[in-house]
Motif scaffolding. Structure first.
Motif: not given
Lengths: 271, 271
Positions: A138-139, A141-146, A167, A258-259, A262-263, A266, B244-245, B248, B251, B259
């Motif tokens: 979930r995290s 996907a939210a953070m844009g990991i591929d 989710m 999640a952290v 995000y980093l 980004r 976020m992506r 989505i 979180l 975060v």
């Protein structure tokens, strides 16, 4: 249009996919042998279908039919309709979120397919807790990991609880299981990824420093207690830590991921 | 030295503090009325004592006595020793982590005491899930947040599950409950904090931007579904979002808090 089939007997053999949902051992066997997984709740069922997964059947109390009418209209799978009491007898718990669907699994893609075009990949080593696997998806996907790669011992992301915690992100995020634990990280390095192990190792650098200037990153996460194996720690291109307050040495894996995600995303150059 | 008292009857009235630990409603009443809380597992019991909380009693199977010998030596509270089967009958579940302790609560400090000297504060609005409250405390502590304030409706951080998920961070982190929901944020602003609500509101700016250059921050988090109330959103000095992506929009609150806390403490001037 799904055929609606009224069920009045909890022992009805057509309900085999839905039995004893709280019995993890039994479910693992049953789901593996039949190549199925269970989606729970309207939102998750919807996301599974949107993700291209085909239903074997649905099971719900009558009052949930309306909310899922559009989905049922688009399928030929049977929909078993029964009272909530009967549903509880079959599944072994009160189905809060109403609808359940039994879905066909698909063959897992190869690692090459999953990482093709990816700039950020999560690699999970032996995270055996379904909730944690779901939370990481979930995290991520939210953070844009591929994409996500799982070591052979990781928990199944398509287990009902993992799906729920994620989710439904397990349906949209490309993922597969690594066929071999050995050699997995060097292969990713060879494919152009800088592999970064999150660890408390002495030579670990702050994660922001570790990801700076990279264009393809594979973030490696282990489970909370044992952490990442010595082999993977040694094979990773870099070792990184999330700086924490003195005296505290661990974060829950979902919080840490999640952290770190995000980093990482980004720091990547804008696509 | 704790007095060791062997128990052979699950109905022994001295075990009142330990009954029916899985019955949330009943436990809430019992713990409030008697001013107690339950710590579970050696590590958590140890952290509660280190945090200065006084034990009412201990309960454990014989095999856990050695591991806690140093703690038992330093207290006069009774230690009830019983078989694991009996412990399960009393508590209603299998006590995996061995030791339990019933501890005295202390009067909650005032808001002024809790925020005195703090540069970073978490303010939780109506997070009713014990696991989420515990997870937020754990991440906040790891990331170096100085204090936590809870709205009147938030779940109890001293409930057994919250303590467990927090890994005892509820004992080291200064916290209290806001006496009033109304006016809470303006009071923090008056005390020199920039209050920042995490929200999907249209005027929300990326969290990194929102915290930049501040010296005292109060991060406001709500629960996942409803989010932060309109009043608190309006009263906060700034509204911020974790980017976020696309597609989505949420979180898990524990992931979001990890975060947000990381980015907040990192932005503060070095102490």
């Amino acid at each position: 249009m799904a055929e609606l089939i009224e069920i009045t007997d909890a022992a009805d053999p057509r309900l085999g996919d839905y039995r004893d949902l709280r019995d993890v051992q039994l479910r693992r066997l049953l789901e593996a042998e039949h190549g199925l997984f269970l989606a729970e709740g309207e939102k998750v069922v919807r996301r599974a279908l949107e993700g291209g997964y085909a239903p074997r059947s649905f099971l719900m109390a009558e009052r949930w039919l309306d909310g899922l009418a559009d989905l049922l209209a688009g399928t030929d799978a049977p929909c078993y309709v029964l009272s909530e009491e009967l549903a509880e007898q079959v599944t072994g718990f009160h189905v809060h979120r109403g609808a359940l669907a039994s879905m066909h699994r698909r063959p897992l893609p190869s690692v090459a397919e999953v990482i093709d075009g990816a700039r950020s990949v999560l690699v999970l080593e032996d995270i055996v807790d379904h909730t944690n696997v779901g939370a990481v998806f979930r995290s991520g996907a939210a953070m844009g990991i591929d994409a996500v790669l799982l070591s052979p011992r990781c928990a199944d992301p398509f287990y009902r609880r993992a799906i729920k915690v994620a989710m439904g992100a397990v349906f949209s995020m490309p993922w597969t299981r690594l066929p071999e634990w050995r050699g997995a990280l060097p292969e990713l390095s060879a494919a152009g990824f800088t592999t970064i192990a999150l660890t408390l190792a002495e030579d670990a650098v702050p994660i922001e420093e570790a990801v700076e200037g990279l264009s393809k990153v594979a973030l490696v996460l282990g489970s909370e207690g044992p952490g990442i194996s010595p082999r993977w720690q040694a094979e990773a291109d870099r070792r990184a830590i999330i700086p924490m307050r003195e005296g505290i040495d661990s974060l829950n894996v979902a919080a840490a991921s999640a952290v770190a995600c995000y980093l990482t995303t980004r720091a990547l150059p804008k696509a």
